[in-house]
Structure formats: structure tokens, C-alpha cells
Design an enzyme around this catalytic site. Structure first.
Site, PDB file in Angstrom:
ATOM      1  N   THR A 119      -1.535  -9.308  -5.700  1.00 35.72           N
ATOM      2  CA  THR A 119      -0.538 -10.340  -5.422  1.00 35.72           C
ATOM      3  C   THR A 119      -1.058 -11.354  -4.416  1.00 35.72           C
ATOM      4  O   THR A 119      -1.926 -11.034  -3.586  1.00 35.72           O
ATOM      5  CB  THR A 119       0.735  -9.666  -4.862  1.00 35.72           C
ATOM      6  OG1 THR A 119       1.616 -10.667  -4.361  1.00 35.72           O
ATOM      7  CG2 THR A 119       0.422  -8.703  -3.719  1.00 35.72           C
ATOM      8  N   ASP A 120      -0.473 -12.549  -4.441  1.00 38.42           N
ATOM      9  CA  ASP A 120      -0.828 -13.572  -3.444  1.00 38.42           C
ATOM     10  C   ASP A 120      -0.327 -13.192  -2.049  1.00 38.42           C
ATOM     11  O   ASP A 120      -0.776 -13.763  -1.049  1.00 38.42           O
ATOM     12  CB  ASP A 120      -0.287 -14.952  -3.845  1.00 38.42           C
ATOM     13  CG  ASP A 120       1.222 -15.012  -4.032  1.00 38.42           C
ATOM     14  OD1 ASP A 120       1.903 -13.967  -3.882  1.00 38.42           O
ATOM     15  OD2 ASP A 120       1.729 -16.114  -4.329  1.00 38.42           O
ATOM     16  N   GLU A 121       0.584 -12.210  -1.969  1.00 46.49           N
ATOM     17  CA  GLU A 121       1.169 -11.857  -0.667  1.00 46.49           C
ATOM     18  C   GLU A 121       0.156 -11.236   0.289  1.00 46.49           C
ATOM     19  O   GLU A 121       0.418 -11.128   1.486  1.00 46.49           O
ATOM     20  CB  GLU A 121       2.345 -10.900  -0.852  1.00 46.49           C
ATOM     21  CG  GLU A 121       3.460 -11.531  -1.638  1.00 46.49           C
ATOM     22  CD  GLU A 121       4.746 -10.732  -1.595  1.00 46.49           C
ATOM     23  OE1 GLU A 121       4.910  -9.902  -0.695  1.00 46.49           O
ATOM     24  OE2 GLU A 121       5.576 -10.954  -2.483  1.00 46.49           O
ATOM     25  N   TYR A 146       4.948  -3.538   1.702  1.00 43.73           N
ATOM     26  CA  TYR A 146       4.492  -3.795   0.325  1.00 43.73           C
ATOM     27  C   TYR A 146       3.160  -4.542   0.327  1.00 43.73           C
ATOM     28  O   TYR A 146       2.167  -4.075  -0.241  1.00 43.73           O
ATOM     29  CB  TYR A 146       5.545  -4.595  -0.466  1.00 43.73           C
ATOM     30  CG  TYR A 146       4.973  -5.209  -1.731  1.00 43.73           C
ATOM     31  CD1 TYR A 146       4.553  -4.410  -2.793  1.00 43.73           C
ATOM     32  CD2 TYR A 146       4.807  -6.595  -1.851  1.00 43.73           C
ATOM     33  CE1 TYR A 146       3.990  -4.965  -3.940  1.00 43.73           C
ATOM     34  CE2 TYR A 146       4.254  -7.157  -2.987  1.00 43.73           C
ATOM     35  CZ  TYR A 146       3.847  -6.335  -4.031  1.00 43.73           C
ATOM     36  OH  TYR A 146       3.292  -6.889  -5.167  1.00 43.73           O
ATOM     37  N   LYS A 150      -0.697  -3.377  -0.812  1.00 46.77           N
ATOM     38  CA  LYS A 150      -1.442  -4.070  -1.882  1.00 46.77           C
ATOM     39  C   LYS A 150      -2.779  -4.577  -1.325  1.00 46.77           C
ATOM     40  O   LYS A 150      -3.810  -4.471  -1.985  1.00 46.77           O
ATOM     41  CB  LYS A 150      -0.624  -5.237  -2.451  1.00 46.77           C
ATOM     42  CG  LYS A 150       0.588  -4.828  -3.272  1.00 46.77           C
ATOM     43  CD  LYS A 150       0.254  -4.010  -4.506  1.00 46.77           C
ATOM     44  CE  LYS A 150      -0.469  -4.810  -5.568  1.00 46.77           C
ATOM     45  NZ  LYS A 150      -0.626  -3.992  -6.817  1.00 46.77           N
TER      46      LYS A 150
HETATM   47  P1  NAD Z   1       7.549  -3.206 -11.577  1.00 44.27           P
HETATM   48  O1  NAD Z   1       8.116  -2.561 -10.364  1.00 44.27           O
HETATM   49  O2  NAD Z   1       8.440  -3.908 -12.539  1.00 44.27           O
HETATM   50  O3  NAD Z   1       6.718  -2.135 -12.422  1.00 44.27           O
HETATM   51  C1  NAD Z   1       5.922  -1.146 -11.829  1.00 44.27           C
HETATM   52  C2  NAD Z   1       5.613  -0.091 -12.900  1.00 44.27           C
HETATM   53  O4  NAD Z   1       4.754   0.900 -12.316  1.00 44.27           O
HETATM   54  C3  NAD Z   1       6.857   0.653 -13.397  1.00 44.27           C
HETATM   55  O5  NAD Z   1       6.830   0.766 -14.796  1.00 44.27           O
HETATM   56  C4  NAD Z   1       6.761   2.023 -12.721  1.00 44.27           C
HETATM   57  O6  NAD Z   1       7.366   3.047 -13.484  1.00 44.27           O
HETATM   58  C5  NAD Z   1       5.256   2.193 -12.625  1.00 44.27           C
HETATM   59  N1  NAD Z   1       4.871   3.102 -11.532  1.00 44.27           N
HETATM   60  C6  NAD Z   1       5.287   3.055 -10.228  1.00 44.27           C
HETATM   61  N2  NAD Z   1       4.743   4.065  -9.531  1.00 44.27           N
HETATM   62  C7  NAD Z   1       3.948   4.748 -10.392  1.00 44.27           C
HETATM   63  C8  NAD Z   1       3.092   5.880 -10.265  1.00 44.27           C
HETATM   64  N3  NAD Z   1       2.984   6.531  -9.088  1.00 44.27           N
HETATM   65  N4  NAD Z   1       2.409   6.310 -11.346  1.00 44.27           N
HETATM   66  C9  NAD Z   1       2.526   5.671 -12.540  1.00 44.27           C
HETATM   67  N5  NAD Z   1       3.326   4.598 -12.726  1.00 44.27           N
HETATM   68  C10 NAD Z   1       4.022   4.139 -11.671  1.00 44.27           C
HETATM   69  O7  NAD Z   1       6.420  -4.199 -11.024  1.00 44.27           O
HETATM   70  P2  NAD Z   1       5.934  -5.610 -11.561  1.00 44.27           P
HETATM   71  O8  NAD Z   1       6.734  -6.667 -10.929  1.00 44.27           O
HETATM   72  O9  NAD Z   1       5.794  -5.554 -13.027  1.00 44.27           O
HETATM   73  O10 NAD Z   1       4.489  -5.649 -10.878  1.00 44.27           O
HETATM   74  C11 NAD Z   1       3.369  -5.064 -11.548  1.00 44.27           C
HETATM   75  C12 NAD Z   1       2.116  -5.299 -10.724  1.00 44.27           C
HETATM   76  O11 NAD Z   1       1.923  -6.700 -10.519  1.00 44.27           O
HETATM   77  C13 NAD Z   1       2.155  -4.674  -9.330  1.00 44.27           C
HETATM   78  O12 NAD Z   1       0.877  -4.186  -9.030  1.00 44.27           O
HETATM   79  C14 NAD Z   1       2.513  -5.845  -8.417  1.00 44.27           C
HETATM   80  O13 NAD Z   1       2.013  -5.654  -7.116  1.00 44.27           O
HETATM   81  C15 NAD Z   1       1.794  -6.980  -9.135  1.00 44.27           C
HETATM   82  N6  NAD Z   1       2.360  -8.331  -8.910  1.00 44.27           N
HETATM   83  C16 NAD Z   1       3.685  -8.577  -9.131  1.00 44.27           C
HETATM   84  C17 NAD Z   1       4.183  -9.868  -8.992  1.00 44.27           C
HETATM   85  C18 NAD Z   1       5.646 -10.184  -9.247  1.00 44.27           C
HETATM   86  O14 NAD Z   1       6.042 -11.333  -9.085  1.00 44.27           O
HETATM   87  N7  NAD Z   1       6.464  -9.247  -9.681  1.00 44.27           N
HETATM   88  C19 NAD Z   1       3.324 -10.896  -8.623  1.00 44.27           C
HETATM   89  C20 NAD Z   1       1.964 -10.608  -8.397  1.00 44.27           C
HETATM   90  C21 NAD Z   1       1.500  -9.325  -8.560  1.00 44.27           C
HETATM   91  O1  TDX Z   2      18.851 -11.719  -3.433  1.00 44.99           O
HETATM   92  C1  TDX Z   2      17.828 -12.285  -3.037  1.00 44.99           C
HETATM   93  N1  TDX Z   2      17.941 -13.471  -2.367  1.00 44.99           N
HETATM   94  C2  TDX Z   2      16.863 -14.165  -1.898  1.00 44.99           C
HETATM   95  O2  TDX Z   2      17.023 -15.234  -1.298  1.00 44.99           O
HETATM   96  C3  TDX Z   2      16.501 -11.744  -3.264  1.00 44.99           C
HETATM   97  C4  TDX Z   2      16.337 -10.436  -3.992  1.00 44.99           C
HETATM   98  C5  TDX Z   2      15.420 -12.452  -2.791  1.00 44.99           C
HETATM   99  N2  TDX Z   2      15.589 -13.618  -2.120  1.00 44.99           N
HETATM  100  C6  TDX Z   2      14.393 -14.387  -1.688  1.00 44.99           C
HETATM  101  C7  TDX Z   2      13.307 -13.603  -0.992  1.00 44.99           C
HETATM  102  C8  TDX Z   2      12.051 -14.358  -1.417  1.00 44.99           C
HETATM  103  O3  TDX Z   2      11.855 -15.478  -0.567  1.00 44.99           O
HETATM  104  O4  TDX Z   2      13.788 -14.878  -2.897  1.00 44.99           O
HETATM  105  C9  TDX Z   2      12.361 -14.871  -2.808  1.00 44.99           C
HETATM  106  C10 TDX Z   2      11.794 -14.009  -3.925  1.00 44.99           C
HETATM  107  O5  TDX Z   2      12.153 -12.653  -3.632  1.00 44.99           O
HETATM  108  P1  TDX Z   2      11.630 -11.417  -4.516  1.00 44.99           P
HETATM  109  O6  TDX Z   2      12.032 -11.615  -5.926  1.00 44.99           O
HETATM  110  O7  TDX Z   2      12.041 -10.164  -3.824  1.00 44.99           O
HETATM  111  O8  TDX Z   2      10.052 -11.644  -4.492  1.00 44.99           O
HETATM  112  P2  TDX Z   2       8.959 -11.690  -3.306  1.00 44.99           P
HETATM  113  O9  TDX Z   2       9.385 -10.923  -2.109  1.00 44.99           O
HETATM  114  O10 TDX Z   2       8.552 -13.113  -3.144  1.00 44.99           O
HETATM  115  O11 TDX Z   2       7.774 -10.841  -4.023  1.00 44.99           O
HETATM  116  C11 TDX Z   2       7.505 -11.020  -5.432  1.00 44.99           C
HETATM  117  O12 TDX Z   2       6.370 -11.821  -5.639  1.00 44.99           O
HETATM  118  C12 TDX Z   2       5.124 -11.280  -5.293  1.00 44.99           C
HETATM  119  C13 TDX Z   2       7.328  -9.686  -6.136  1.00 44.99           C
HETATM  120  O13 TDX Z   2       8.470  -8.876  -5.909  1.00 44.99           O
HETATM  121  C14 TDX Z   2       6.081  -8.987  -5.678  1.00 44.99           C
HETATM  122  O14 TDX Z   2       5.875  -7.809  -6.425  1.00 44.99           O
HETATM  123  C15 TDX Z   2       4.919  -9.914  -5.874  1.00 44.99           C
HETATM  124  O15 TDX Z   2       3.758  -9.348  -5.354  1.00 44.99           O
END
Ligand code: NAD
Ligand code: TDX
Length: 330
Positions: A119-121, A146, A150
Site C-alpha cells: 500500500t501507499d500508506e 496497519y 505492511k
Molecule cells: P480485504 O480485507 O478485503 O481482503 C483480505 C483477504 O485476506 C480476505 O479474503 C481474508 O479472508 C484474507 N485473509 C486475511 N487473513 C488471512 C490469513 N491469515 N490467511 C489467509 N487469508 C487471510 O483486503 P483488500 O482491501 O482486498 O486488500 C488486499 C491487499 O491489498 C492487502 O494486502 C492490502 O494491504 C492491499 N491494499 C489494499 C488497498 C485498498 O484500498 N483496499 C490499497 C492498497 C493495497
Molecule cells: O466512515 C468513514 N468515514 C471517513 O471519513 C470511514 C470508514 C473512513 N473515513 C475516511 C478515513 C480516510 O481518510 O475516509 C478515508 C478512507 O478510509 P478507509 O476506507 O478506511 O481507507 P484508508 O484508511 O485510506 O486505507 C485504505 O487505503 C489504503 C485501505 O483500507 C487500505 O487497505 C489501503 O492500504
């Protein structure tokens, strides 16, 4: 190609699995996923070349058996929600750090190619008026349990590349949106609040900026890196989609036929990162990748429509999620 996708039943992992099933119909895909609260087998239902192996990445023996039979691993499995990590960090240490360690040891033992999803975080946050964006050279500076786990997982991958010649690439992507995202996350939470006749919940003043990318574009970026990326390198994935949270909520309300001011300000997230922004020029210039979903308003409208049409997919997770937020005052 026999591809193992950890976390392939989650939001982005399942998008990637559906993407690969369409783009590379002769590949065999095993989804290795524990199906935690965030995973859902329905996300990968009906795909002929896909098989689900329900198991934990921290289970070294089970993981070894799956990796041994694979040509490549794409590692999405993680605990992914910042708010949960602030409430209960241990599962993040376990899955994101120890789980990634087990993935690395398994690919090392069997000489299997790895792509690690991050992630960019990991880079921390930027000021609102900072002209700079994150690049692969930006120093790591994570803020939350988190993002720090990562960041730690990325550093393990880098160390295994250098010390043990593991054949790995890393990608760090910005905030994803699209169908099948858990309703704990910002965009689906607000969409489902409005569909339930309630008001969206904006943390603090809502000034925070996120760099939005459609999950389909993240998936095409990952497939590009898996096939053509340079081993040992890190690629940033982003689509120049910076938006403040306030603007996103107002746009959503407008798209859903409600007054754009019809939302609540709630308690801010502790340590809330202010702004993320990605410079994806390495992926564009070196590997020729281009995002397809560049019209955020259209992408958001289609996502709203998906949640409207698929209430049966999200209804069960909604009540549990809101009960958690209730306790946090958010
Ligand atoms: P998500 O929470 O929707 O999915 C995570 C998946 O991993 C689930 O299916 C869960 O069952 C599985 N999992 C969790 N723990 C596990 C374990 N111990 N063993 C096997 N499986 C397990 O997450 P997402 O939003 O789809 O993110 C997926 C990946 O992308 C993560 O690595 C996250 O850090 C990265 N990422 C997410 C975002 C975002 O905006 N959501 C952005 C950049 C990177
Ligand atoms: O109810 C809400 N109200 C609100 O203002 C929630 C759930 C979030 N927020 C804000 C927090 C953040 O500034 O919105 C923004 C986005 O929040 P999230 O969806 O929780 O994402 P963020 O914390 O930015 O992280 C996401 O992007 C990077 C993903 O959850 C991560 O997995 C990924 O790595």
C-alpha cells in the site's frame, strides 16, 4: 501457469482473480484464503479454472504444500482496515508480518516467483499543498498499526530478495474502490448508509485526501508487473485520482439523489493520515501500463449501482460493521 493467490477471496484479491480468469483463461488459479470476516467465497464463485483452498498463511505446513505446487504466488492476504488496527493490532502483526514471513520462506524453499501486494500508506502522509507525490524512493514512514505492519512486510520481502535471491516484486497501490469492497471501508460504508436511509459519516472535517483507483486498474497493474516487472523492484500503482473525503461524500449524495450537505461529522480517526498521492510513472513508462477507469464520477456511479443491485451480498456484514463503529463513536 499455476498461480497461487493468497487473500484471493477478499475485495482486491478476488477482483484480480476474476481479471486473470478473463485475461489468461488457460491459467490454473488456487485461491489460498482463510475466509476471515473480510473474505467471501461468493466473490470467486462460478470461475471454472479457480479452486479455493481455505487456510491460514500463518500455517506453515498447509502453505508449503500449496506453494510447492505453484509456479507463482501473488500475495494479497492481509488484515486491511486501519480502524480495526487501532482497536486491535495483534491480528495485523500476525497476518501481515508473520504471515508474510511464512510466504517468503515457502517461496524460498521451492524457488517460486512472488509478487507482494502493498500500500501507499507505508510512506506516511503528505501535506495538502505538497507538490511531491510518493515514488519508490520515498522513505518509509508509516503511521498506524496497519501501515506499519505492511511496511514491515515489504522490508521482509526486500531482505529475502537480497539475502536469499528470492525472485520477488512489490507493488504499493493507492486507495481502491469498486464492487465487492467490505462495507467497513469509506466508500461502501457511505453508499450503504444512504441506501439504508441514513446519513454518511465523515471523520473530522473531511479534508483528508485519498488517491482513488478502481480495483480493475489495480489488477491490470499487478498482472503487468507479474509478467513483465523487473525482479527485486518496487512499482507504485495509482491513477491520479486525488479527492478530499468531503468531496467524495458530496458527490455520492448527489449521485444518489440526496442533498449534498446531508451528512454528519463524526469523531476523527486517531493519527489520521492527511493525504496520499502516487507517482506511477515507473509502471507507465517502463512497463507501458495505463489505467482504464479514469472517470471517477462514472466509476463511483457504477459502484453505487452494484451495491443497489447486490444487497444480499452486503446485508449481513452491515449490521456487524455499524455495531463496531458505534462503540468507537464513529
Ligand atoms: P480485504 O480485507 O478485503 O481482503 C483480505 C483477504 O485476506 C480476505 O479474503 C481474508 O479472508 C484474507 N485473509 C486475511 N487473513 C488471512 C490469513 N491469515 N490467511 C489467509 N487469508 C487471510 O483486503 P483488500 O482491501 O482486498 O486488500 C488486499 C491487499 O491489498 C492487502 O494486502 C492490502 O494491504 C492491499 N491494499 C489494499 C488497498 C485498498 O484500498 N483496499 C490499497 C492498497 C493495497
Ligand atoms: O466512515 C468513514 N468515514 C471517513 O471519513 C470511514 C470508514 C473512513 N473515513 C475516511 C478515513 C480516510 O481518510 O475516509 C478515508 C478512507 O478510509 P478507509 O476506507 O478506511 O481507507 P484508508 O484508511 O485510506 O486505507 C485504505 O487505503 C489504503 C485501505 O483500507 C487500505 O487497505 C489501503 O492500504
Amino acid at each position: 501457469m499455476k498461480l497461487l493467490v493468497t487473500g484471493g477471496a477478499g475485495f482486491i484479491g478476488s477482483n484480480f482473480v476474476r481479471h486473470v480468469a478473463r485475461e489468461r483463461p488457460d491459467w490454473e488459479i488456487v485461491v489460498y484464503d482463510l475466509l476471515t470476516y473480510a473474505g467471501d467465497a461468493r466473490n470467486i464463485e462460478g470461475l471454472e479454472q479457480v479452486r479455493l483452498d481455505q487456510a491460514d498463511i500463518c500455517d506453515a505446513d498447509r502453505l508449503d504444500a500449496a506453494v510447492r505446487l505453484s509456479d507463482a504466488v501473488v500475495h494479497f492476504a492481509a488484515e486491511s482496515h486501519n480502524d480495526n488496527s487501532l482497536d486491535s493490532p495483534w491480528p495485523f502483526v500476525q497476518t501481515n508480518l508473520i504471515g508474510t514471513y511464512q510466504v517468503l520462506e515457502a517461496v524460498r524453499r521451492h524457488g517460486v516467483r512472488l509478487h507482494h501486494i502493498s500500500t501507499d500508506e507505508v510512506y506516511g502522509d503528505l501535506e495538502l499543498d505538497d507538490p511531491a507525490k510518493f515514488t519508490p524512493q520515498t522513505p518509509y514512514n508509516p503511521s498506524s498499526p496497519y501501515s506499519s505492519t505492511k511496511a514491515g512486510s515489504d522490508l521482509l520481502v526486500r531482505a529475502w530478495v537480497r539475502s536469499f535471491e528470492v525472485q520477488a516484486t512489490i507493488s504499493n497501490c493507492s486507495n481502491n474502490y469498486g464492487p465487492y469492497q467490505h462495507v467497513e471501508k469509506f466508500i461502501p460504508r457511505q453508499i450503504t448508509e444512504v441506501l439504508d436511509g441514513r446519513r454518511p459519516k465523515l471523520y473530522g472535517a473531511g479534508q483528508n485526501v485519498r488517491d482513488w483507483i478502481h480495483a480493475e486498474d489495480h489488477s491490470s497493474g499487478v498482472l503487468t508487473i507479474l509478467e513483465r516487472g523487473q525482479l527485486g523492484e518496487t512499482y507504485l500503482i495509482g491513477a491520479e485520482g486525488e479527492q478530499s473525503n468531503k468531496d467524495v461524500v458530496e458527490l455520492l449524495l448527489t449521485l444518489m439523489g440526496r442533498d449534498p450537505g446531508d451528512y454528519d461529522h463524526v469523531n476523527d480517526r486517531p493519527g489520521h493520515d492527511l493525504r496520499y498521492a502516487i507517482d506511477a510513472s515507473r509502471l507507465r513508462d517502463e512497463l507501458g501500463w495505463r489505467p482504464l477507469y479514469q472517470d471517477f464520477e462514472r466509476g463511483l456511479a457504477a459502484t453505487v449501482e452494484w451495491y443497489r443491485q447486490n444487497e444480499s451480498w452486503w446485508r449481513a456484514q452491515k449490521a456487524q460493521t455499524e455495531a463496531k463503529y458505534e462503540v468507537l463513536g464513529r
